[in-house]
Design a protein around this motif. Sequence first.
Motif, PDB file in Angstrom:
ATOM      1  N   TYR A 197       0.838  -1.204   0.000  1.00 21.07           N
ATOM      2  CA  TYR A 197       0.000   0.000   0.000  1.00 21.07           C
ATOM      3  C   TYR A 197       0.870   1.250   0.000  1.00 21.07           C
ATOM      4  N   PHE A 240       0.893   4.177  -3.020  1.00 18.17           N
ATOM      5  CA  PHE A 240       0.340   5.520  -2.858  1.00 18.17           C
ATOM      6  C   PHE A 240       1.404   6.574  -2.588  1.00 18.17           C
ATOM      7  N   THR A 278      -3.199   9.786  -8.733  1.00 20.24           N
ATOM      8  CA  THR A 278      -4.099   9.132  -7.786  1.00 20.24           C
ATOM      9  C   THR A 278      -5.458   9.847  -7.770  1.00 20.24           C
ATOM     10  N   SER A 295      -6.996  11.474   1.165  1.00 22.57           N
ATOM     11  CA  SER A 295      -6.817  10.700   2.396  1.00 22.57           C
ATOM     12  C   SER A 295      -5.924   9.494   2.154  1.00 22.57           C
ATOM     13  N   LEU A 296      -6.147   8.816   1.033  1.00 21.00           N
ATOM     14  CA  LEU A 296      -5.356   7.609   0.758  1.00 21.00           C
ATOM     15  C   LEU A 296      -3.874   7.959   0.562  1.00 21.00           C
ATOM     16  N   THR A 327      -2.532   8.873   3.990  1.00 23.50           N
ATOM     17  CA  THR A 327      -2.370   7.653   4.785  1.00 23.50           C
ATOM     18  C   THR A 327      -0.993   7.030   4.550  1.00 23.50           C
TER      19      THR A 327
END
Lengths: 263, 255
Positions: free
Chosen positions: A68, A72, A80, A109-110, A113
């Motif tokens: 992940y 990202f 994205t 947010s992703l 994160t």
Amino acid sequence: MDQLTTLWDTFFNWQSMRQALPDMLKTGLPNTLILSIISALIGTVLGMLLAMAGTSRHRWLRWPARVYTDIFRGLPAVVTILLIGVGLSQIGMKVWGPNPYPLGILALSLIATAYIGEIFRSGIQSVDPGQLEGSRALGFSYSAAMLLVIIPQGIRRVLPAWVNQLIALIKDSSLVYFLGLAAGQRELFRIGQDAAANTGNESALLLAGIFYLVLTVPLTHFVNFVDHRLRQGRRTRTGPPNADEVLMVAGETPLPATSEGTK
Amino acid sequence: MTEEQRQSEQEETFSSVSLATRDIHLAFGDNRVLRGVDLDVEKGRTACVIGPSGSGKSTFLRTINRLIEPDKGDVLLDGVSVLDRDPDRLRQQVGMVFQQFNLFPHMNVLRNLMLPLRRIRKLSADEAEQEARHQLELVGLADKAGSRPGHLSGGQQQRVAIARALAMRPQVMLFDEATSALDPELVKGVLSLMADLSKQGMTMVVVTHEMGFAREASDVVVFLDQGVAVESGPPEKIFDAPDSPRLRQFLSDVL
């Protein structure tokens, strides 16, 4: 002289700024804050979970966390945002109608994160392993030791880096304009950009820039303040004891550094 | 005071039990750190483990409370194997003190003691605070309750660590080179606290480089070398009439 006046007018046309100001205050600023604050909250919570997965003892948690983060953190933010904001817009349309904000916030947010997860992970892993051993020796389970002892210490150390990430998030919130914004959905950048296009000078965009600085510069100084506080705390900890302490521990002098203090 | 009186007073102070290890083996890859270590400590007695660096002393100590799981062998508390027990429960009953203290630097001394009291012994906030302050008093640091560990000297930190371990009401205490990280002038205070515990009837296993302490405070001394308990016995025997050449060599190196 004429050229200088033109140059000055390009950036500091008060008339253009004054025209853009009400929209910036009433629409742009609240929208930028909505995008950044909600993404920051979600990104921090998910980042915490990602960091816990990334420092887990179980490979089946660590491995997905790694993948992940790589994805990202490795993609340009705009890619994205477009992939999620445009790619999922059909689904989004059914759930909340033609509003690009939910998907924009999701994308921001992703991304946040991944970065915040890395920040928290590095903080957690920087805690002296003796802390875990000491907690386990008292009878704490692994998860209790992590939650009560290790994670609080790790997070504290990386607060400055976390605030830096919030600054990045405020700036990146401007990228949701790629998703197409209705007049009332425009954030600071888009309002500045539109006004600049209408007036033929960049003054409104400069004003938008000033708004961003008003948001980010105090945060930068807040980081420095927090950082300074943390450092100072460390310095006094290893410094000489105060007078009454000297009397109390006659014959004992503090160690120059403890295992915690040298970290 | 008769031996019996001494015994009964001990029981009031600590509910300590006997400790034994049987044939403890442990290897890290090809490195065979422990190769069959046996140890017997009667209830209320103190065993000192001495030996050169890298002999496996600290690792051995960690197999007793299963911070490191042995590959083979058994640990008996009061004659009962601990291997079937929940390791977290076991560690409540076996207190441990570390070279680097391992106090929690982000909370003050009082909270360092209260956290395990509340979370593990499940005391209420009031009870936990009362117990924590009581334990701090016993190690002479009641006035440091509000200080962060980093503001204390190494000796004080180690005494807090001992208080924190004792607050869990352990049946056995393990000390892993508890004074090795201390400045020389701070060693004495910690050692005398440990000697007090020993006198009050705590069952203790002490890994130490302090030969004076091993000689004076222990009931049995074990010489560990290359993962084997080469020789063990009462301190007079170990220090004054060592049998094995390795122990003689070690003693001539350190004394």
